[in-house]
Design a protein around this motif. Structure first.
Motif, PDB file in Angstrom:
ATOM      1  N   ASP A 167       0.820  -1.224   0.000  1.00  0.00           N
ATOM      2  CA  ASP A 167       0.000   0.000   0.000  1.00  0.00           C
ATOM      3  C   ASP A 167       0.850   1.270   0.000  1.00  0.00           C
ATOM      4  O   ASP A 167       0.345   2.349   0.305  1.00  0.00           O
ATOM      5  CB  ASP A 167      -0.929   0.000   1.211  1.00  0.00           C
ATOM      6  N   LYS A 168       2.121   1.144  -0.370  1.00  0.00           N
ATOM      7  CA  LYS A 168       3.026   2.295  -0.290  1.00  0.00           C
ATOM      8  C   LYS A 168       3.429   2.861  -1.656  1.00  0.00           C
ATOM      9  O   LYS A 168       4.320   3.703  -1.739  1.00  0.00           O
ATOM     10  CB  LYS A 168       4.289   1.896   0.480  1.00  0.00           C
ATOM     11  N   ILE A 169       2.782   2.410  -2.725  1.00  0.00           N
ATOM     12  CA  ILE A 169       3.183   2.830  -4.070  1.00  0.00           C
ATOM     13  C   ILE A 169       2.996   4.329  -4.282  1.00  0.00           C
ATOM     14  O   ILE A 169       3.864   5.014  -4.833  1.00  0.00           O
ATOM     15  CB  ILE A 169       2.406   2.036  -5.139  1.00  0.00           C
ATOM     16  N   GLU A 170       1.866   4.859  -3.847  1.00  0.00           N
ATOM     17  CA  GLU A 170       1.602   6.291  -4.039  1.00  0.00           C
ATOM     18  C   GLU A 170       2.686   7.140  -3.390  1.00  0.00           C
ATOM     19  O   GLU A 170       3.193   8.104  -3.994  1.00  0.00           O
ATOM     20  CB  GLU A 170       0.241   6.664  -3.467  1.00  0.00           C
ATOM     21  N   GLY A 171       3.063   6.796  -2.181  1.00  0.00           N
ATOM     22  CA  GLY A 171       4.100   7.553  -1.498  1.00  0.00           C
ATOM     23  C   GLY A 171       5.436   7.465  -2.215  1.00  0.00           C
ATOM     24  O   GLY A 171       6.181   8.451  -2.282  1.00  0.00           O
ATOM     25  N   VAL A 173       5.989   6.879  -5.562  1.00  0.00           N
ATOM     26  CA  VAL A 173       6.010   7.633  -6.823  1.00  0.00           C
ATOM     27  C   VAL A 173       6.012   9.132  -6.549  1.00  0.00           C
ATOM     28  O   VAL A 173       6.594   9.916  -7.315  1.00  0.00           O
ATOM     29  CB  VAL A 173       4.852   7.227  -7.761  1.00  0.00           C
ATOM     30  N   ASN A 174       5.388   9.531  -5.452  1.00  0.00           N
ATOM     31  CA  ASN A 174       5.435  10.957  -5.088  1.00  0.00           C
ATOM     32  C   ASN A 174       6.840  11.359  -4.647  1.00  0.00           C
ATOM     33  O   ASN A 174       7.295  12.472  -4.941  1.00  0.00           O
ATOM     34  CB  ASN A 174       4.428  11.251  -3.986  1.00  0.00           C
ATOM     35  N   GLU A 213      -1.466  -0.690 -10.611  1.00  0.00           N
ATOM     36  CA  GLU A 213      -1.389   0.661 -10.057  1.00  0.00           C
ATOM     37  C   GLU A 213      -0.142   1.380 -10.579  1.00  0.00           C
ATOM     38  O   GLU A 213      -0.199   2.559 -10.972  1.00  0.00           O
ATOM     39  CB  GLU A 213      -1.344   0.573  -8.522  1.00  0.00           C
ATOM     40  N   GLU A 216      -0.590   2.561 -14.141  1.00  0.00           N
ATOM     41  CA  GLU A 216      -1.373   3.794 -14.260  1.00  0.00           C
ATOM     42  C   GLU A 216      -0.519   5.023 -13.964  1.00  0.00           C
ATOM     43  O   GLU A 216      -0.623   6.050 -14.650  1.00  0.00           O
ATOM     44  CB  GLU A 216      -2.583   3.747 -13.325  1.00  0.00           C
ATOM     45  N   TYR A 217       0.334   4.912 -12.951  1.00  0.00           N
ATOM     46  CA  TYR A 217       1.224   6.038 -12.648  1.00  0.00           C
ATOM     47  C   TYR A 217       2.176   6.299 -13.813  1.00  0.00           C
ATOM     48  O   TYR A 217       2.434   7.455 -14.171  1.00  0.00           O
ATOM     49  CB  TYR A 217       2.014   5.760 -11.365  1.00  0.00           C
ATOM     50  N   TYR A 222       4.517   9.691 -14.579  1.00  0.00           N
ATOM     51  CA  TYR A 222       5.504   9.557 -13.518  1.00  0.00           C
ATOM     52  C   TYR A 222       6.754   8.856 -14.059  1.00  0.00           C
ATOM     53  O   TYR A 222       6.676   8.028 -14.978  1.00  0.00           O
ATOM     54  CB  TYR A 222       4.924   8.762 -12.342  1.00  0.00           C
TER      55      TYR A 222
END
Length: 324
Positions: A167-171, A173-174, A213, A216-217, A222
């Motif tokens: 669950d840490k992919i968003e963090g 890529v940011n 996921e 999509e990024y 990204y």
């Protein structure tokens, strides 16, 4: 010259282009997904600097054009700058894979001789320190990345996917976006037949979800360095022919030549790469490997797809290996 070596390797010799070298047994981390740190006590048996120089000479004669230093933790090897300098003098492209803890301390010594540095960050919060077993390792890695960005050395973040950080992919890529540094994702390896870390291995469904996921990024701009072809291995699972032993060879800290986990084709102190690559045993191993597609790492899959003449990845490999 490197372009010629690439064509010769692919169509004539079918022998590796990349030397992946565990330059030290030493490691300062205690990663939950890797147990190489447990071998730190073996460092006294590691190849000496002179023996590594001899190995690089043998690699050059065998047509190898890339040198990758990892470990353990390669930045713990005091002679690493000398080793990288020697590799550059021999016209190798050079890569260092590190957890980043010591990067800000030694970047000035290694960046003049390093084309690419890959820094491991598995979560953009306190979980990363817990996963690696070292307090402050994420922050020190980020500080090292910022310093390296001011040099000519390219930098990339490498993130290992396990059940711990699904669950840490968003963090992540940011973080890549904030640092303006590309990022690579790959699943964890199973070690020692799974006795150490199999309980942390994501299921196929979990991998499909997390790599969808990531897809999509990447589609949204990204800086994700995985190819779409690699991501498809998880979003639309399909078998590939493994050509990894024809693309790269691994040498462990003591000099044992291991093109794949749990294999040994002799010690580089006693044999040349040419002897090993031209042996019946190695050639048979390469043929048998084509029936295997269990590995999920980027180096294995993307090199295998490139070797299979996937036009996009073949071009990318030639471009990356020829530019330095």
């Amino acid at each position: 010259m490197k372009f010629i070596n690439i064509l010769k390797s692919r169509f004539i010799t079918h022998s590796p282009l990349i030397l992946s070298h565990q330059v030290t047994s030493l490691c300062n981390a205690q990663c939950k997904i890797c147990n190489l740190w447990k071998k730190s006590s073996q460092y006294k048996d590691d190849l000496s600097k002179g023996e590594i120089f001899d190995m690089l000479e043998k690699a050059k004669k065998a047509g190898i054009i890339g040198y990758v230093a990892w470990g353990g933790e390669p930045l713990l090897r005091k002679e690493l700058p000398d080793i990288l300098e020697y590799a550059k003098k021999k016209n190798f492209s050079t890569t260092v894979i590190t957890n980043g803890y010591f990067l800000k301390d030694v970047y000035k010594e290694i960046t003049p001789f390093t084309d690419l540095i890959s820094i491991s960050i598995d979560s953009n919060d306190e979980l990363h320190d817990k996963m690696r077993g070292v307090v402050g390792i994420k922050q020190r890695a980020i500080e090292g990345i910022e310093l390296c960005k001011n040099t000519e050395t390219k930098v990339v973040i490498n993130s290992i996917i396990s059940k711990l950080n699904l669950d840490k992919i968003e963090g992540l890529v940011n973080l890549s976006k904030e640092l303006n540094v590309p990022i690579v994702f790959e699943p964890m390896d199973i070690i020692d037949d799974g006795n150490y870390n199999r309980h942390l291995q994501p299921t196929n469904e979990e991998l499909k979800k997390v790599f969808s996921e990531i897809w999509e990024y990447k589609k949204n701009g990204y800086k994700i360095n995985n190819s779409y072809q690699y991501l498809e291995n998880f979003t639309k699972p399909k078998k590939y022919l493994c050509h990894a032993p024809k693309c790269f060879v691994i040498v462990d800290p003591q000099g044992n030549v291991t093109p794949c986990l749990n294999t040994n084709f002799g010690n580089i102190k006693k044999k040349s790469f040419e002897e090993i690559f031209n042996s019946k045993k190695y050639k048979e191993f390469c043929m048998n490997a084509e029936r295997c597609n269990e590995c999920n790492g980027t180096s294995t899959i993307e090199s295998s797809l490139a070797y299979s003449l996937n036009p996009f990845l073949m071009f990318a490999m030639i471009k990356n290996l020829s530019r330095y």
